[in-house]
Design a protein around this motif. Structure first.
Motif, PDB file in Angstrom:
ATOM      1  N   MET A   1       4.902   6.638  -6.466  1.00 38.61           N
ATOM      2  CA  MET A   1       3.975   6.887  -5.363  1.00 38.61           C
ATOM      3  C   MET A   1       2.532   6.644  -5.778  1.00 38.61           C
ATOM      4  SD  MET A   1       5.602  10.287  -3.569  1.00 38.61           S
ATOM      5  CE  MET A   1       4.191  10.486  -2.490  1.00 38.61           C
ATOM      6  N   HIS A   2       2.193   7.063  -6.988  1.00 39.15           N
ATOM      7  CA  HIS A   2       0.795   6.951  -7.408  1.00 39.15           C
ATOM      8  C   HIS A   2       0.390   5.522  -7.721  1.00 39.15           C
ATOM      9  CE1 HIS A   2       0.322  11.480  -8.539  1.00 39.15           C
ATOM     10  NE2 HIS A   2       0.639  11.271  -7.277  1.00 39.15           N
ATOM     11  N   GLY A   3       1.325   4.605  -7.743  1.00 41.27           N
ATOM     12  CA  GLY A   3       0.985   3.205  -7.904  1.00 41.27           C
ATOM     13  C   GLY A   3       0.743   2.501  -6.588  1.00 41.27           C
ATOM     14  N   ASP A   4       0.845   3.220  -5.469  1.00 39.41           N
ATOM     15  CA  ASP A   4       0.687   2.620  -4.153  1.00 39.41           C
ATOM     16  C   ASP A   4      -0.793   2.528  -3.788  1.00 39.41           C
ATOM     17  OD1 ASP A   4       2.513   2.022  -1.558  1.00 39.41           O
ATOM     18  OD2 ASP A   4       0.609   2.916  -0.937  1.00 39.41           O
ATOM     19  N   PRO A   5      -1.241   1.400  -3.195  1.00 41.97           N
ATOM     20  CA  PRO A   5      -2.671   1.253  -2.881  1.00 41.97           C
ATOM     21  C   PRO A   5      -3.185   2.226  -1.826  1.00 41.97           C
ATOM     22  CG  PRO A   5      -1.401  -0.554  -1.939  1.00 41.97           C
ATOM     23  CD  PRO A   5      -0.479   0.183  -2.854  1.00 41.97           C
ATOM     24  N   MET A   6      -2.297   2.822  -1.033  1.00 44.40           N
ATOM     25  CA  MET A   6      -2.760   3.793  -0.036  1.00 44.40           C
ATOM     26  C   MET A   6      -3.219   5.109  -0.664  1.00 44.40           C
ATOM     27  SD  MET A   6      -2.866   2.479   2.947  1.00 44.40           S
ATOM     28  CE  MET A   6      -2.855   3.844   4.121  1.00 44.40           C
ATOM     29  N   MET A   7      -3.032   5.226  -1.975  1.00 46.49           N
ATOM     30  CA  MET A   7      -3.532   6.420  -2.649  1.00 46.49           C
ATOM     31  C   MET A   7      -5.046   6.548  -2.515  1.00 46.49           C
ATOM     32  SD  MET A   7      -1.547   8.627  -4.295  1.00 46.49           S
ATOM     33  CE  MET A   7      -2.421   9.153  -5.776  1.00 46.49           C
ATOM     34  N   TRP A   8      -5.758   5.418  -2.353  1.00 50.51           N
ATOM     35  CA  TRP A   8      -7.212   5.502  -2.194  1.00 50.51           C
ATOM     36  C   TRP A   8      -7.573   6.159  -0.867  1.00 50.51           C
ATOM     37  CZ3 TRP A   8     -10.123   5.089  -6.226  1.00 50.51           C
ATOM     38  CH2 TRP A   8      -9.673   4.350  -7.331  1.00 50.51           C
ATOM     39  N   VAL A   9      -6.870   5.822   0.186  1.00 51.48           N
ATOM     40  CA  VAL A   9      -7.088   6.487   1.478  1.00 51.48           C
ATOM     41  C   VAL A   9      -6.723   7.965   1.355  1.00 51.48           C
ATOM     42  CG1 VAL A   9      -6.434   6.545   3.917  1.00 51.48           C
ATOM     43  CG2 VAL A   9      -6.680   4.347   2.741  1.00 51.48           C
ATOM     44  N   ALA A  10      -5.613   8.234   0.669  1.00 53.24           N
ATOM     45  CA  ALA A  10      -5.169   9.618   0.498  1.00 53.24           C
ATOM     46  C   ALA A  10      -6.196  10.433  -0.281  1.00 53.24           C
ATOM     47  CB  ALA A  10      -3.822   9.635  -0.226  1.00 53.24           C
ATOM     48  N   GLY A  11      -6.828   9.813  -1.277  1.00 49.31           N
ATOM     49  CA  GLY A  11      -7.832  10.530  -2.051  1.00 49.31           C
ATOM     50  C   GLY A  11      -9.041  10.917  -1.221  1.00 49.31           C
ATOM     51  N   VAL A  12      -9.461  10.044  -0.320  1.00 54.49           N
ATOM     52  CA  VAL A  12     -10.595  10.366   0.552  1.00 54.49           C
ATOM     53  C   VAL A  12     -10.201  11.476   1.526  1.00 54.49           C
ATOM     54  CG1 VAL A  12     -12.200   9.454   2.275  1.00 54.49           C
ATOM     55  CG2 VAL A  12     -11.545   8.049   0.311  1.00 54.49           C
ATOM     56  N   ARG A  13      -8.971  11.416   2.044  1.00 54.39           N
ATOM     57  CA  ARG A  13      -8.500  12.495   2.921  1.00 54.39           C
ATOM     58  C   ARG A  13      -8.541  13.832   2.185  1.00 54.39           C
ATOM     59  NH1 ARG A  13      -3.835  15.620   4.104  1.00 54.39           N
ATOM     60  NH2 ARG A  13      -3.323  15.799   6.344  1.00 54.39           N
ATOM     61  N   ALA A  14      -8.142  13.824   0.911  1.00 51.66           N
ATOM     62  CA  ALA A  14      -8.151  15.061   0.131  1.00 51.66           C
ATOM     63  C   ALA A  14      -9.561  15.632   0.032  1.00 51.66           C
ATOM     64  CB  ALA A  14      -7.580  14.792  -1.263  1.00 51.66           C
ATOM     65  N   TRP A 109       3.534   8.762   3.056  1.00 53.69           N
ATOM     66  CA  TRP A 109       4.697   8.887   3.929  1.00 53.69           C
ATOM     67  C   TRP A 109       4.406   8.285   5.313  1.00 53.69           C
ATOM     68  CZ3 TRP A 109       7.703  14.183   4.027  1.00 53.69           C
ATOM     69  CH2 TRP A 109       9.013  13.958   4.454  1.00 53.69           C
ATOM     70  N   ARG A 110       3.251   8.648   5.854  1.00 56.65           N
ATOM     71  CA  ARG A 110       2.912   8.205   7.212  1.00 56.65           C
ATOM     72  C   ARG A 110       2.587   6.711   7.268  1.00 56.65           C
ATOM     73  NH1 ARG A 110      -1.647  11.550  10.616  1.00 56.65           N
ATOM     74  NH2 ARG A 110      -1.341  10.575  12.664  1.00 56.65           N
ATOM     75  N   SER A 111       2.238   6.129   6.118  1.00 56.89           N
ATOM     76  CA  SER A 111       1.902   4.708   6.098  1.00 56.89           C
ATOM     77  C   SER A 111       3.111   3.826   5.794  1.00 56.89           C
ATOM     78  CB  SER A 111       0.805   4.441   5.063  1.00 56.89           C
ATOM     79  OG  SER A 111       1.277   4.684   3.748  1.00 56.89           O
ATOM     80  N   GLY A 112       4.279   4.432   5.716  1.00 54.25           N
ATOM     81  CA  GLY A 112       5.491   3.637   5.569  1.00 54.25           C
ATOM     82  C   GLY A 112       6.081   3.582   4.184  1.00 54.25           C
ATOM     83  N   ALA A 227       0.713  -1.914   5.023  1.00 56.00           N
ATOM     84  CA  ALA A 227       1.398  -3.209   4.948  1.00 56.00           C
ATOM     85  C   ALA A 227       0.469  -4.285   4.396  1.00 56.00           C
ATOM     86  CB  ALA A 227       1.924  -3.603   6.326  1.00 56.00           C
ATOM     87  N   LEU A 228      -0.795  -4.244   4.805  1.00 56.02           N
ATOM     88  CA  LEU A 228      -1.764  -5.241   4.332  1.00 56.02           C
ATOM     89  C   LEU A 228      -2.044  -5.071   2.841  1.00 56.02           C
ATOM     90  CD1 LEU A 228      -3.822  -7.499   4.910  1.00 56.02           C
ATOM     91  CD2 LEU A 228      -5.473  -5.705   5.496  1.00 56.02           C
ATOM     92  N   LEU A 229      -2.338  -3.839   2.413  1.00 59.34           N
ATOM     93  CA  LEU A 229      -2.679  -3.606   1.018  1.00 59.34           C
ATOM     94  C   LEU A 229      -1.498  -3.858   0.091  1.00 59.34           C
ATOM     95  CD1 LEU A 229      -4.902  -0.395   1.283  1.00 59.34           C
ATOM     96  CD2 LEU A 229      -5.636  -2.771   0.984  1.00 59.34           C
ATOM     97  N   ARG A 230      -0.301  -3.573   0.562  1.00 60.71           N
ATOM     98  CA  ARG A 230       0.878  -3.773  -0.284  1.00 60.71           C
ATOM     99  C   ARG A 230       1.235  -5.240  -0.453  1.00 60.71           C
ATOM    100  NH1 ARG A 230       3.028   1.143   3.122  1.00 60.71           N
ATOM    101  NH2 ARG A 230       2.173   2.838   1.834  1.00 60.71           N
TER     102      ARG A 230
END
Length: 265
Positions: A1-14, A109-112, A227-230
């Motif tokens: 999970m932590h290798g997924d590029p959406m982690m950057w969005v998740a970090g800002v949400r945090a 999870w919500r980003s697929g 989908a775009l970042l992946r």
């Protein structure tokens, strides 16, 4: 999970979520020049997560010891009451931990990202180790989605959009940058920050006082962004400093490469 590029969005949400705890955000702003060194702080947080995820056990323990040592020396003051309190108060550490882990899990999870309910509970249970590293009792940390939901219900009455939270909100929307990079900030970073904000729970939107798109629309945006970042090759993404994943793969062998299909194992 932590290798997924959406982690950057998740970090800002945090960061948005963590700022809603008055004592926690006050502790940050009173003990660091967040506005001048925010990027450095974000990099240090990313380095800690990368080390505890992909580093050796010894490196993770050293990173945790450094964090605990810093927190032990810091205090903050409630301007309304004059009360002085410790930054390593378990209540504050638990809030920061839960807001962070919930954001990682929620956004991916919500980003697929392919994740079963069982794997999500396992992810939360595994993070009791990172909670121990920052000074928490693992037995006091939510170990599954039901416990995490119960924790947020318990803490919600204590949350507020204080002036300190407004400082964080303003920074996340308009982080300081060089004049030449302002257009990029407006085009790229603002979209990341807005998407992270939109993915917050409704009570957070209510506290900040800024409306968000309907949940279904936010989910579509999260999935489209994911989908775009992946589509960016992992080998390209992992070249970004500090290259925790590449070092781990070099140490453990090519079979250790992160891949979404491994999440359900």
């Amino acid at each position: 999970m932590h290798g997924d590029p959406m982690m950057w969005v998740a970090g800002v949400r945090a960061l948005y979520l963590q700022a809603l705890h008055p004592r926690a955000v006050r502790g940050v702003l009173q003990n660091s020049d967040f506005r001048r060194d925010a990027w450095g702080r974000l990099r240090r947080t990313a380095h800690f997560v990368g080390t505890t995820t992909y580093g050796t056990r010894e490196a993770a323990e050293r990173a945790g010891e450094r964090v605990r040592g810093i927190h032990r020396r810091l205090t903050a003051t409630d301007p309304a009451t004059g009360e002085r309190y410790r930054i390593d108060d378990p209540e504050l550490l638990l809030w920061v931990h839960c807001a962070e882990i919930d954001s990682y899990l929620h956004v991916l999870w919500r980003s697929g990202f392919p994740l079963t309910d069982t794997a999500a509970d396992r992810y939360l249970a595994e993070h009791r180790v990172s909670a121990r590293l920052v000074g928490l009792d693992p037995d006091a940390v939510p170990a599954g989605r039901a416990q995490l939901a119960a924790y947020f219900e318990q803490v919600r009455p204590h949350l507020a959009a204080t002036p300190e939270a407004r400082v964080v909100d303003d920074f996340l929307l308009r982080p300081p940058t060089r004049p030449l990079l302002v257009p990029a900030r407006e085009v790229l970073w603002r979209r990341v920050a807005q998407l992270a904000y939109a993915s917050l729970p409704p009570y957070a939107h209510a506290l900040y006082g800024r409306a968000a798109p309907p949940p279904a629309a936010v989910t579509r945006r999260l999935r489209a962004t994911g989908a775009l970042l992946r589509r960016i090759p992992a080998g390209v993404r992992w070249q970004l400093p500090p290259k925790h994943i590449l070092r781990a793969v070099a140490r453990l062998g090519p079979d250790a490469r992160p891949a979404p299909y491994k999440a359900g194992r």
